[in-house]
Design a protein around this motif. Structure first.
Motif, PDB file in Angstrom:
ATOM      1  N   ASP A  75      55.098 -35.301  -5.389  1.00 41.14           N
ATOM      2  CA  ASP A  75      54.801 -35.670  -4.066  1.00 41.14           C
ATOM      3  C   ASP A  75      54.437 -37.157  -4.109  1.00 41.14           C
ATOM      4  O   ASP A  75      54.611 -37.879  -2.901  1.00 41.14           O
ATOM      5  CB  ASP A  75      54.025 -34.992  -3.489  1.00 41.14           C
ATOM      6  N   SER A  76      53.891 -37.704  -5.366  1.00 37.58           N
ATOM      7  CA  SER A  76      53.624 -39.048  -5.472  1.00 37.58           C
ATOM      8  C   SER A  76      54.647 -39.954  -5.773  1.00 37.58           C
ATOM      9  O   SER A  76      54.403 -41.178  -5.824  1.00 37.58           O
ATOM     10  CB  SER A  76      52.319 -39.229  -6.266  1.00 37.58           C
ATOM     11  N   GLY A  77      55.696 -39.406  -5.981  1.00 34.69           N
ATOM     12  CA  GLY A  77      57.021 -40.097  -6.076  1.00 34.69           C
ATOM     13  C   GLY A  77      57.260 -40.249  -7.484  1.00 34.69           C
ATOM     14  O   GLY A  77      58.024 -41.160  -8.281  1.00 34.69           O
ATOM     15  N   SER A  78      56.566 -39.447  -8.501  1.00 35.29           N
ATOM     16  CA  SER A  78      56.717 -39.546  -9.921  1.00 35.29           C
ATOM     17  C   SER A  78      58.208 -39.050 -10.491  1.00 35.29           C
ATOM     18  O   SER A  78      58.597 -38.079  -9.757  1.00 35.29           O
ATOM     19  CB  SER A  78      55.879 -39.168 -10.910  1.00 35.29           C
ATOM     20  N   ARG A  79      58.829 -39.398 -11.419  1.00 32.79           N
ATOM     21  CA  ARG A  79      59.967 -39.013 -11.998  1.00 32.79           C
ATOM     22  C   ARG A  79      59.670 -37.772 -12.770  1.00 32.79           C
ATOM     23  O   ARG A  79      58.707 -37.694 -13.483  1.00 32.79           O
ATOM     24  CB  ARG A  79      60.708 -40.012 -12.825  1.00 32.79           C
ATOM     25  N   PRO A  80      60.533 -36.564 -12.464  1.00 31.50           N
ATOM     26  CA  PRO A  80      60.170 -35.262 -13.183  1.00 31.50           C
ATOM     27  C   PRO A  80      60.477 -35.391 -14.653  1.00 31.50           C
ATOM     28  O   PRO A  80      61.375 -36.118 -15.261  1.00 31.50           O
ATOM     29  CB  PRO A  80      61.179 -34.494 -12.271  1.00 31.50           C
ATOM     30  N   VAL A  81      59.478 -34.545 -15.341  1.00 32.13           N
ATOM     31  CA  VAL A  81      59.592 -34.446 -16.920  1.00 32.13           C
ATOM     32  C   VAL A  81      59.665 -32.960 -17.046  1.00 32.13           C
ATOM     33  O   VAL A  81      59.092 -32.035 -16.585  1.00 32.13           O
ATOM     34  CB  VAL A  81      58.436 -35.059 -17.578  1.00 32.13           C
ATOM     35  N   GLN A  82      60.455 -32.413 -18.072  1.00 35.81           N
ATOM     36  CA  GLN A  82      60.327 -31.138 -18.335  1.00 35.81           C
ATOM     37  C   GLN A  82      59.705 -31.108 -19.801  1.00 35.81           C
ATOM     38  O   GLN A  82      59.962 -31.699 -20.881  1.00 35.81           O
ATOM     39  CB  GLN A  82      61.902 -30.825 -18.433  1.00 35.81           C
ATOM     40  N   LEU A  83      58.956 -29.778 -19.661  1.00 32.97           N
ATOM     41  CA  LEU A  83      58.247 -29.387 -20.954  1.00 32.97           C
ATOM     42  C   LEU A  83      58.271 -27.961 -21.166  1.00 32.97           C
ATOM     43  O   LEU A  83      58.482 -27.399 -20.308  1.00 32.97           O
ATOM     44  CB  LEU A  83      56.579 -29.966 -20.786  1.00 32.97           C
ATOM     45  N   SER A  84      58.475 -27.809 -22.469  1.00 39.43           N
ATOM     46  CA  SER A  84      58.133 -26.496 -22.846  1.00 39.43           C
ATOM     47  C   SER A  84      56.896 -25.742 -23.544  1.00 39.43           C
ATOM     48  O   SER A  84      56.219 -26.630 -23.936  1.00 39.43           O
ATOM     49  CB  SER A  84      59.121 -25.971 -24.105  1.00 39.43           C
ATOM     50  N   ILE A  85      56.302 -24.864 -23.038  1.00 37.87           N
ATOM     51  CA  ILE A  85      55.129 -24.259 -23.426  1.00 37.87           C
ATOM     52  C   ILE A  85      54.871 -23.972 -24.697  1.00 37.87           C
ATOM     53  O   ILE A  85      53.778 -24.428 -25.609  1.00 37.87           O
ATOM     54  CB  ILE A  85      54.481 -23.011 -22.652  1.00 37.87           C
ATOM     55  N   PHE A  86      55.780 -23.707 -25.396  1.00 38.92           N
ATOM     56  CA  PHE A  86      55.927 -23.616 -26.991  1.00 38.92           C
ATOM     57  C   PHE A  86      56.159 -24.637 -27.844  1.00 38.92           C
ATOM     58  O   PHE A  86      55.619 -24.927 -28.566  1.00 38.92           O
ATOM     59  CB  PHE A  86      56.853 -22.280 -27.235  1.00 38.92           C
ATOM     60  N   PHE A  87      57.290 -25.275 -27.310  1.00 35.71           N
ATOM     61  CA  PHE A  87      57.918 -26.347 -28.165  1.00 35.71           C
ATOM     62  C   PHE A  87      57.217 -27.838 -27.749  1.00 35.71           C
ATOM     63  O   PHE A  87      58.015 -28.822 -28.475  1.00 35.71           O
ATOM     64  CB  PHE A  87      59.473 -26.401 -28.282  1.00 35.71           C
ATOM     65  N   ASP A  88      56.683 -27.807 -26.898  1.00 30.62           N
ATOM     66  CA  ASP A  88      55.910 -29.230 -26.530  1.00 30.62           C
ATOM     67  C   ASP A  88      54.287 -28.990 -26.638  1.00 30.62           C
ATOM     68  O   ASP A  88      53.632 -29.371 -27.334  1.00 30.62           O
ATOM     69  CB  ASP A  88      56.127 -29.580 -25.198  1.00 30.62           C
ATOM     70  N   ILE A  89      53.789 -28.072 -25.876  1.00 29.94           N
ATOM     71  CA  ILE A  89      52.498 -27.904 -25.480  1.00 29.94           C
ATOM     72  C   ILE A  89      51.797 -27.353 -26.793  1.00 29.94           C
ATOM     73  O   ILE A  89      50.772 -27.682 -27.418  1.00 29.94           O
ATOM     74  CB  ILE A  89      52.031 -27.290 -24.328  1.00 29.94           C
ATOM     75  N   LEU A  90      52.342 -26.246 -27.422  1.00 32.51           N
ATOM     76  CA  LEU A  90      51.750 -25.316 -28.608  1.00 32.51           C
ATOM     77  C   LEU A  90      52.142 -25.895 -29.628  1.00 32.51           C
ATOM     78  O   LEU A  90      51.239 -26.131 -30.696  1.00 32.51           O
ATOM     79  CB  LEU A  90      52.334 -24.109 -28.613  1.00 32.51           C
TER      80      LEU A  90
END
Length: 1116
Positions: A274-289
C-alpha cells in the motif's frame, strides 16, 4: 544434563512415548489466521471459519481472521509475515494501542494456516478438500475437510503445552498423527519444526531436515541427491521430512514481526504494498528458516538465486534474475542480520505420516480412497455424509462424499464421487473422480461408462457473469508435461490420438505464440465456457471420450474456451461452498425424514445444530413441519415437535433463558386445542403460524421451544392414552350414602430398570422395571378414603402427613370451572380433580353442570381425603401410588369395580391428563404386592404386563433384614429431571439410547438374581442401576448424597436413590442383617450430612387394599 538438552532440541517421539488413551486439553488459541490467494474468496472462507466456531470445533473466544495474500504472490514466507502483521494489528487494537506493538505477542498463541495455491482437483483448494471421514463425537454434523484434520492435530496433538508464540501450518498435505505426542516445551526458545518420517525415495521430491549431533537443524535440503538425503536419516533409517509445520517462540515472532518495517521485507505485507513498495517473494523454509540453520553460510545464503517459494510450489523452483536478484539479496541480508543465531530444533513424530497433495490425479484419488484413520477422533467411511438409494452397488474401496445418489448407480474400486447429485442408472468404473455434478447434468452420464476419468463441474465468475462449466481429464495425465514429451497425454492417450479422434488441432488449444514448455494440459484451452447461442453443458466435454464428432466439434470451435489454469483463476469459491452446503442440507432433510418416519434411534441433534449454524434453520423447520403434519403415528409426530423445539433452542444460541419453563401462553392455545382434539395436521399448521411471530429474539425463541415441548406432551399424552383400551370397569352395587371406602397402599422401591417405563421411551424402546412393594416402619404409608355426601359438590381434603395426621388443606368444587386447573400439577387438589375426570365420575368439559352431573349419577357429591406419611419428593412413587389409591377408592364408591391391571393403566392415563408425564413403574410397585417385574413392548397401544417374581418366604425374611431406607433430607422435583430426560431421549443421544438398552438388560438380570436368592448379585445390579440413573439424568446426585453414599459404601452390597434421584430416600441392601442402629451410628459420626432418618422397610405381601363395611379385601 547434556542428554536432556538434546531431547529438547530434537525429540524423537516414538509410539511408546506417546499417549493414546485420552485427548489432552487443547491449545487456547488467541488468533487463528487463514491466508488465501484471492480477495474474492476472503468472505467465503471467513464464513467457513465462523461456522466451525459456531459448531464448536473452534473455541468461542478465538479471533478468526481470513487474510488475502498481498496483491503480488509473496510466497509462504511473505504470507506468514503479512498474516503475523495483521494478527498483531488486531490484537494491538483490542488492547487499546493506536499503533502495532509486538508486546501483544508475549502472551498470545497464534495459529497461521496457509491455503497455498490453486488445486486442480478441488475448487476450494487443498485446505477445504473434503475427506471420506466423519467425526462421530462432533456436537454438530459437518463435512470433514483437510483443514479440520489439521486444526485438530494442531489444537490437541502438537500444540498442547506450548509456550506463547506463533504456529505456522501449511495445508497442502494430508498429515496423519495417530497418537498424542508429548512434546517437551520446558525452557524452550527459538524455533521448533515438526517433522514426520519419510523414505529416501519420497524425499527426492520433497524437503528434509539435516540435524547435527546436538539436535539442531543444520540444513534444509530440497530435491537432494540420494547420498545427501541419506545423510539426514534418523536411527530408524527414515529421513525427517519438512512437514510444513513450524513454531516460533514469542521472542522469535517479535523479531520476525520487526522486519516488516525494514525494506525490502516491508513489501511482503499489505502495508508495504500500500506504500508503493516493490513486492518480494520469500519462502518460510528456504529463506526464513534456512538463515537460522547452523550450516548455512552467509555468502551463499544471501547471494543464492535459485529458491523454492513454498511447499505448494515445490515442483517449480524459480530463478531470480535482473532487478529481482538485488531485491532478493537485500531481503536475505535483512533476514540474516535479524534472525541469525536463533536456534532451530525439531520434534520428530515417529508414527506420523505426510502425504503431499500433488498435481497428480492418481495420487489424489489414492488419498481419497485409502483407509486408515488420519486422527483418533475421526472415523473412515467409504460413504461419508451421503444419501444413497442402492448402497449395495458401491464397492467398499470407493469413496462417496457429500453426495446424493438416486437410482442404480454402481461405483467400482478406487473411484470417488464428491459433491454430486446423480440420478438414474450410472456406472462408474475404477480410477474416476466425479465432482460437482448436479442433477440436471447427471442425465448425460447414463450414456457413458467412465473409466480413469476426472470429471468436474466448476462455478466460475467472469466479471459480473456467474457460470457453471465442466472440465475433464485422465487419471494418468500430467498437467505440466510439455506437449512434446512422450509422456504427455490427454484423457490417458497421446495428444496425437486425441486430435485424430476429435478433429481438434494443436493450434486450437494453444495459441501459436505459446512457448513450447508452456504447451501442456494445464494451459490447453479445452473447456467451453460460453457460447453465443447455446448453453454450456457437461456433454460439451464428455464428447471428447467418443468417436462421434458431429455438432459437438462445431459447437466446441465456436465456444469461448478456457484452460484449466484459467478456470482455476476465475473460480467462484463462494458459489462452490454454497453448492456443497445445499447438498449437505438436502441430505440432512432426507435423513431427518427417514429417521423420524422409520423410528430410528439415530441422534438428530448434530444435524439440527449443523443446519442452524449454517443458517438453514428455516429449511429444517419446514421439513419437520411436513413430517409432523403428515404422519399418522402420534409417537413420530411428538418426536418431530421435540425436534422443532431443539431447532428453536439452538437458534437462541445459548441465550434467552432455560429450556425448561411454562408453556401455557394464550397465543398458543388455539394450536394446542387442535392437537388435543386429534387434528394434528391443522394443529401443526397453527403452531407454524404462531412460531413465525417468535423468531426475532433469543428469549422468544426459548419460549417458543417450551411451547413446542408442550405440544409434544399433548401428543405423548394422546399416545399414552391408548392404554385406555386395557382399562376394564364393571358396574357393581353403589355403596350407601356417607359410607367410607378406604384404600391403602405400600410404597415402592425401584431396584432396576427405572426410566425405561417413561413415555415415550417405554413405547418407542420398550421397558422393563423390577421393583418391590414395601411397608415403611411396618405401615402402608399412602392412602385415600371417599364417601358419597348429600350435597352436590366435591369436598377434597389433602392431609400433609399420615392418615389423620398433619395439616389438612381443603378444596371445595361446586362448578366445573373449579375443575379447570386439573392439568396444572401444582394447583390445589389437581390430582384429585383429575381422578374424578379420569374415572368418568365427572365429564369435563361438559354442557351439563357439575351439580347436575353429581345428582343425576350419584344422588349427591363426594368427600375425598388423601394422605401420605412420606415426605414430598421422597422418590418412593408417592404421587402415582396415591393416584392409584384415589382412583380405586373413587371407582368403588361410585359403584364400580376394576382389577389391578386396569388400575395400573388408569393411573398412566391420569398422569398424562395431569401433565406430570410419569411412567408406569410407580403404580406397578405400589399396587401389586411383593417383588415383580413390569414390562412394556416398543409399540402402541401401550400395555404393561406384570410378572410376579417367585421367591421363598425365607428369602423374603432375609431381604427384610438387609433392606433399609435412609431419608436424605433432600427433596427433588421429578418434573425438572423428566423434562431433561425426555429432551435427551428425543435427541437420541447415543449415550441415552445405549443406557436405555442397559436399563432393560439390568432389570432382567436383577430378576434372575432374586429368583436365585443372591443378595450380593442383587446389590451389584443395584449399584449398576444407580450409575445408569446418573447417566439418564445428570445432576440427580446431590453432593451431600454422594458423600453419604461414600460413607455407606463399605457396609452395603448396593445402594441407590429411590425414583428419579435428586434427593428423597436412599435405599440400602446391607451386608449384615438388622443394621438400622449401626447405619445411624455411622451417619451420625460423619460431618456435613445434614438431617437424615433411617427407616425399617419390609416387603409388602398384599399390595393395595380396600376397606369397605369394615371388611378388608385386596383388589383383584
Amino acid at each position: 544434563m547434556a542428554s536432556k538438552a538434546v531431547r529438547q532440541r530434537v525429540e524423537t517421539l516414538t509410539t511408546e512415548q506417546q499417549n493414546f488413551s485420552s485427548q489432552p486439553k487443547g491449545v487456547e488459541w488467541t488468533v487463528i489466521v487463514l491466508t488465501c490467494q484471492y480477495k474474492d474468496s476472503v468472505y467465503a472462507f471467513q464464513r467457513e471459519l465462523e461456522i466451525r466456531q459456531h459448531k464448536g470445533s473452534i473455541a468461542p473466544g478465538v479471533v478468526l481472521l481470513t487474510v488475502e495474500d498481498p496483491e503480488a504472490h509473496v510466497g509462504s514466507g511473505g504470507a506468514t509475515l503479512n498474516a503475523l502483521l495483521v494478527a498483531a494489528e488486531h490484537l494491538s487494537a483490542r488492547a487499546g494501542y493506536t499503533v502495532v506493538t509486538s508486546d501483544v505477542l508475549q502472551t498470545a498463541r497464534i495459529l497461521i494456516l496457509h491455503m497455498g495455491r490453486d488445486f486442480p482437483f478441488d475448487d476450494c483448494g487443498r485446505s477445504f478438500t473434503c475427506l471420506p471421514v466423519e467425526n462421530p463425537n462432533s456436537q454438530a454434523e459437518a463435512l470433514v475437510c483437510n483443514i479440520d484434520i489439521l486444526l485438530h492435530i494442531m489444537t490437541y496433538k502438537l500444540g498442547p503445552g506450548c509456550t506463547p508464540g506463533v504456529w505456522v501450518c501449511s495445508t497442502d498435505m494430508i498429515l496423519t498423527v495417530p497418537s498424542y505426542p508429548d512434546i517437551c516445551w520446558e525452557g524452550f526458545s527459538g524455533v521448533k519444526v515438526v517433522s514426520v518420517p519419510g523414505t529416501v525415495s519420497y524425499a527426492r521430491n520433497h524437503g528434509v531436515y539435516l540435524i547435527d549431533q546436538e539436535g539442531y537443524v543444520c540444513d534444509i535440503i530440497y530435491k537432494g541427491t540420494e547420498e545427501r538425503i541419506k545423510e539426514c536419516a534418523q536411527q530408524d533409517g527414515r529421513v525427517p521430512l519438512v512437514s510444513g509445520i513450524v513454531f516460533f517462540s514469542s521472542e522469535t515472532a517479535e523479531k520476525l514481526l520487526a522486519t516488516h518495517v525494514t525494506p525490502p521485507l516491508d513489501a511482503c505485507t499489505y502495508m508495504g504494498l500500500d506504500s508503493g513498495s516493490r513486492p518480494v517473494q520469500l519462502s518460510i523454509f528456504f529463506d526464513i528458516l534456512l538463515c537460522m540453520a547452523r550450516h548455512t553460510r552467509e555468502d551463499i545464503f544471501v547471494n543464492r538465486a535459485s529458491r523454492v517459494l513454498q511447499s505448494s510450489d515445490i515442483a517449480n523452483p524459480t530463478a531470480a534474475d535482473g532487478s529481482d536478484t538485488a531485491i532478493v539479496r537485500s531481503a536475505r541480508a535483512v533476514l540474516w542480520q535479524e534472525l541469525r543465531g536463533i536456534p532451530v530444533t525439531m520434534a520428530y513424530i515417529a508414527d506420523g505420516c505426510h502425504d503431499y497433495m500433488s498435481l497428480s490425479a492418481d495420487d489424489h484419488i489414492r488419498n481419497l480412497t485409502r483407509r486408515g484413520s488420519v486422527s483418533s477422533c475421526f472415523v473412515d467411511r467409504h460413504i461419508a455424509h451421503s444419501e444413497l438409494t442402492h448402497p449395495a452397488l458401491l464397492n467398499e474401496n470407493c469413496s462417496v462424499i457429500n453426495s446424493l445418489l438416486d437410482g442404480e448407480i454402481a461405483v467400482e474400486p478406487n473411484s470417488v464421487i464428491q459433491h454430486c447429485h446423480l440420478q438414474g442408472s450410472i456406472h462408474l468404473s475404477s480410477g474416476c473422480l466425479l465432482s460437482g455434478v448436479d442433477l440436471m447434468s447427471s442425465a448425460v452420464l447414463r450414456q457413458y461408462q467412465l473409466c480413469d476419468v476426472i470429471l468436474q463441474g466448476h462455478y466460475i465468475r467472469l466479471r459480473g457473469l456467474k457460470l457453471k462449466i465442466f472440465s475433464i481429464m485422465g487419471r494418468q495425465d500430467e498437467l505440466q508435461a510439455p506437449f512434446t514429451n512422450d509422456s504427455s497425454t490427454f484423457l490417458n492417450v497421446p495428444w496425437s490420438e486425441f486430435f485424430e479422434r476429435t478433429g481438434i488441432k494443436k493450434d486450437d488449444v494453444w495459441n501459436p505464440g505459446t512457448l513450447e514448455d508452456d504447451q501442456c494440459l494445464l494451459n490447453a484451452q479445452l473447456f467451453p465456457v460460453f457460447h453465443a447461442f447455446e448453453p454450456i453443458s457437461m456433454g460439451d466435454v464428455l464428447w471428447f471420450l467418443g468417436s462421434e464428432r458431429g455438432q459437438h466439434v462445431k459447437k466446441w470451435h465456436s465456444a469461448w474456451r478456457m484452460s484449466m489454469k484459467e478456470v482455476l483463476s476465475c473460480l467462484d469459491q463462494q458459489a462452490e461452498l454454497a453448492w456443497r452446503q445445499q447438498l449437505f442440507l438436502t441430505r440432512a432433510q432426507r435423513k431427518l425424514q427417514s429417521t423420524l418416519l422409520a423410528r430410528k434411534d439415530n441422534s438428530l441433534w448434530p444435524l439440527i445444530r449443523a443446519a442452524v449454524c449454517e443458517g438453514h434453520d428455516q429449511q429444517i423447520l419446514n421439513t419437520l413441519d411436513t413430517v409432523a403434519s403428515t404422519t399418522e403415528d402420534l409417537g413420530v409426530a411428538a418426536r418431530t415437535l421435540a425436534c422443532v423445539a431443539d431447532v428453536l433452542g439452538c437458534m437462541a444460541r445459548g441465550q434467552g433463558g432455560l429450556r425448561s419453563g411454562p408453556a401455557a401462553n394464550r397465543a398458543w392455545t388455539a394450536a394446542f386445542r387442535l392437537l388435543e382434539s386429534g387434528n394434528v395436521a391443522l394443529g401443526v399448521k397453527r403452531l407454524t403460524e404462531e412460531r413465525g411471530k417468535w423468531l426475532n429474539r433469543p428469549d422468544l425463541l426459548v419460549r417458543a421451544a417450551r411451547h413446542y415441548e408442550g405440544a409434544e406432551q399433548i401428543l405423548i399424552r394422546q399416545a399414552v392414552m391408548s392404554a385406555r383400551g386395557f382399562i376394564s370397569v364393571r358396574q357393581v352395587e353403589l355403596p350407601p350414602m356417607n359410607h367410607w371406602v378406604v384404600a391403602e397402599c405400600p410404597a415402592r422401591i425401584d431396584v432396576s430398570g427405572g426410566w425405561s417405563d417413561t413415555p415415550p421411551i417405554t413405547y418407542e424402546h420398550g421397558g422393563a422395571v423390577l421393583n418391590i412393594a414395601v411397608l415403611v416402619d411396618k405401615q402402608k404409608p399412602i392412602g385415600a378414603k371417599v364417601r358419597r355426601i348429600a350435597e352436590p359438590k366435591l369436598h377434597l381434603v389433602l392431609n400433609s402427613g399420615g392418615r389423620g395426621e398433619g395439616i389438612a388443606m381443603e378444596v371445595v368444587c361446586q362448578s366445573l370451572e373449579e375443575l379447570q386447573d386439573y392439568c396444572q400439577p401444582h394447583a390445589p387438589g389437581a390430582l384429585l380433580k383429575a381422578a374424578f375426570i379420569c374415572t368418568e365420575i365427572i365429564n369435563y368439559p361438559s354442557q351439563v353442570s357439575l351439580q347436575d352431573q353429581l345428582m343425576a349419577g350419584f344422588g349427591g357429591g363426594f368427600e375425598l381425603h388423601t394422605w401420605s406419611s412420606l415426605p414430598h419428593g421422597s422418590g418412593l412413587g408417592t404421587s402415582s401410588i396415591l393416584a392409584g389409591a384415589v382412583m380405586a377408592a373413587l371407582i368403588t364408591a361410585a359403584g364400580k369395580s376394576c382389577d389391578t391391571t386396569s388400575l395400573i393403566h388408569a393411573v398412566l392415563h391420569l398422569e398424562q391428563m395431569l401433565t406430570t408425564g410419569g411412567g408406569w413403574q410407580d403404580q406397578v410397585g405400589g399396587l401389586v404386592p411383593g417383588i415383580k417385574i413390569g414390562r412394556s413392548k416398543p409399540q402402541l397401544p401401550l400395555r404393561v404386563d406384570i410378572e410376579r417374581i417367585p421367591v421363598t418366604d425365607e428369602f423374603v425374611k432375609t431381604l427384610n433384614e438387609h433392606l433399609l431406607l435412609v431419608y436424605t433430607g433432600k427433596t427433588r422435583l421429578a418434573r425438572n429431571l423428566l423434562q431433561d430426560v425426555l429432551r435427551n431421549w428425543y435427541a437420541r443421544l447415543p449415550s441415552i439410547v445405549e443406557n436405555a438398552d442397559a436399563l432393560v438388560r439390568n432389570a432382567e438380570e436383577c430378576a434372575q438374581s432374586f429368583i436365585n436368592g443372591d443378595l450380593s448379585r442383587i446389590g451389584q445390579c443395584l449399584n449398576t442401576y444407580w450409575q445408569q440413573k446418573k447417566c439418564m439424568a445428570p445432576g440427580c446426585e446431590p453432593s451431600a448424597v454422594r458423600e453419604m453414599m461414600a460413607v455407606l459404601h463399605p457396609h452395603v452390597h448396593g445402594q441407590s436413590l429411590a425414583g428419579a434421584g435428586g434427593g428423597g430416600f436412599l435405599y440400602l441392601l446391607t451386608r449384615k442383617p438388622r443394621q438400622k442402629e449401626a447405619i445411624e451410628t455411622i451417619l451420625r459420626a460423619s460431618e456435613g450430612l445434614g438431617n437424615f432418618n433411617v427407616h425399617e422397610v419390609e416387603v409388602d405381601k398384599t399390595g393395595i387394599t380396600i376397606n369397605s363395611h369394615a371388611n378388608s379385601c385386596p383388589v383383584k
